[in-house]
Design a protein around this motif. Structure first.
Motif, short mmCIF file in Angstrom:
data_model
loop_
_atom_site.label_atom_id
_atom_site.label_comp_id
_atom_site.label_asym_id
_atom_site.label_seq_id
_atom_site.Cartn_x
_atom_site.Cartn_y
_atom_site.Cartn_z
N THR A 154 95.33 48.27 -7.95
CA THR A 154 96.12 49.26 -7.74
C THR A 154 97.34 48.57 -7.26
O THR A 154 98.67 49.05 -7.55
CB THR A 154 95.79 50.32 -6.55
OG1 THR A 154 94.44 51.07 -7.13
CG2 THR A 154 96.70 51.23 -6.15
N ILE A 155 97.35 47.80 -6.14
CA ILE A 155 98.61 47.13 -5.62
C ILE A 155 99.35 46.21 -7.06
O ILE A 155 100.35 46.22 -7.14
CB ILE A 155 98.06 46.13 -4.69
CG1 ILE A 155 97.89 46.88 -3.33
CG2 ILE A 155 99.44 45.01 -4.41
CD1 ILE A 155 97.34 46.05 -2.21
N GLY A 156 98.48 45.57 -7.68
CA GLY A 156 98.98 44.65 -8.82
C GLY A 156 99.63 45.61 -9.90
O GLY A 156 100.79 45.41 -10.37
N SER B 227 90.30 37.53 -7.82
CA SER B 227 89.28 36.72 -8.23
C SER B 227 88.48 36.14 -7.05
O SER B 227 87.46 36.17 -7.32
CB SER B 227 89.95 35.63 -9.10
OG SER B 227 90.56 36.10 -10.40
N TYR B 228 89.30 35.72 -5.87
CA TYR B 228 88.27 34.94 -4.90
C TYR B 228 87.55 36.35 -4.28
O TYR B 228 86.52 35.98 -3.79
CB TYR B 228 89.51 34.58 -4.01
CG TYR B 228 89.86 33.12 -4.34
CD1 TYR B 228 88.86 32.19 -4.50
CD2 TYR B 228 91.05 32.94 -4.88
CE1 TYR B 228 89.33 30.83 -4.81
CE2 TYR B 228 91.50 31.75 -5.19
CZ TYR B 228 90.72 30.48 -5.11
OH TYR B 228 91.18 29.39 -5.47
N THR C 261 99.70 36.51 -7.54
CA THR C 261 99.15 36.03 -6.54
C THR C 261 98.19 36.95 -5.96
O THR C 261 96.84 36.84 -5.48
CB THR C 261 99.90 35.77 -5.31
OG1 THR C 261 100.97 34.67 -5.70
CG2 THR C 261 99.28 35.16 -4.17
N VAL C 262 98.38 38.28 -6.20
CA VAL C 262 97.45 39.53 -5.89
C VAL C 262 96.20 39.38 -6.75
O VAL C 262 95.06 39.42 -6.50
CB VAL C 262 97.97 40.89 -5.78
CG1 VAL C 262 97.02 41.83 -5.93
CG2 VAL C 262 99.06 40.85 -4.89
N ARG D 242 97.24 35.92 2.76
CA ARG D 242 98.41 35.69 3.20
C ARG D 242 99.67 35.16 2.11
O ARG D 242 100.72 35.71 2.37
CB ARG D 242 98.21 34.52 4.53
CG ARG D 242 97.43 35.13 5.57
CD ARG D 242 98.23 35.92 6.42
NE ARG D 242 97.43 36.12 7.61
CZ ARG D 242 97.50 37.37 8.44
NH1 ARG D 242 98.37 38.36 7.99
NH2 ARG D 242 96.61 37.45 9.35
N ARG D 243 99.27 34.46 1.41
CA ARG D 243 100.27 34.05 0.46
C ARG D 243 100.80 35.33 -0.73
O ARG D 243 102.10 35.39 -0.68
CB ARG D 243 99.93 32.77 -0.41
CG ARG D 243 100.72 32.27 -1.56
CD ARG D 243 100.64 31.16 -2.08
NE ARG D 243 99.26 30.84 -2.44
CZ ARG D 243 98.72 31.09 -3.40
NH1 ARG D 243 99.34 31.51 -4.70
NH2 ARG D 243 97.36 30.66 -3.71
#
Length: 186
Positions: A66-68, A39-40, A33-34, A130-131
């Motif tokens: 980084t989070i991914g 991409s968005y 999701t990250v 948010r998701r």
């Protein structure tokens, strides 16, 4: 190196460190999701209205990578070889929101997504953010995830809302506000 490995054909994938997990695992959902959010953000960066924000949006994409990488790693790998997410990354988003807030009219109603394609892309990014935040919190309930990851995603969704308001203002279009229908009292 080939892009396909065929190791995922049975519905599993590897974390950084080698552990294989189901592609349906909450950890995979979180970093997937990250990745979708990233991409968005790229689509937002490509909007002409965001020409002056391209560097900031690219920096956000870097932080999402980084989070991914943190979410895709086993806990011992996170401490050794991965890039850092810092409090200053959260502060940057807060500072940018303060700047936007000083330049646009005050919010007087709930805003509906839409009004212009660029703004709509921003709202899609905000809801995907948010998701992603919910997915990371779900993962955090059972596994170690640094608190700053949740804080960053939370602040990023707020920033994306403010970015949508800024784009609306700069594009000189009217904000689409929610006007709730109220049934007459009997």
């Amino acid at each position: 190196m080939k892009i396909y490995t065929k190791t995922g054909d049975r519905g599993t994938t590897s974390l950084i460190g080698g552990t294989r997990l189901s592609k349906a695992h909450v950890r995979i959902d979180a970093y997937g999701t990250v990745d979708e959010l990233n991409s968005y953000i790229g689509m937002l960066r490509d909007q002409p209205v965001n020409e002056q924000r391209r560097d900031l949006l690219k920096e956000i994409q870097d932080r999402l990578f980084t989070i991914g990488s943190h979410l895709a790693s086993e806990s011992d790998q996170v401490k050794r070889v991965l890039p850092d997410l810092l409090d200053t990354d959260v502060t940057l988003l807060e500072t940018e929101m303060d700047v936007i807030d000083s330049q646009i009219p005050p919010l007087r109603a709930f805003v509906l997504p839409g009004g212009h394609q660029s703004v709509s892309f921003g709202h899609i990014a905000r809801t995907v953010c948010r998701r992603a935040e919910r997915a990371v919190i779900h993962l955090q309930q059972g596994e170690e995830v640094e608190d700053i990851v949740v804080r960053y995603l939370n602040r990023l969704s707020d920033y994306l809302f403010m970015l949508c308001r800024a784009m609306t203002y700069e594009l000189e279009i009217e904000e689409v506000t929610w006007k709730p229908r109220v049934a007459p009292k009997k």
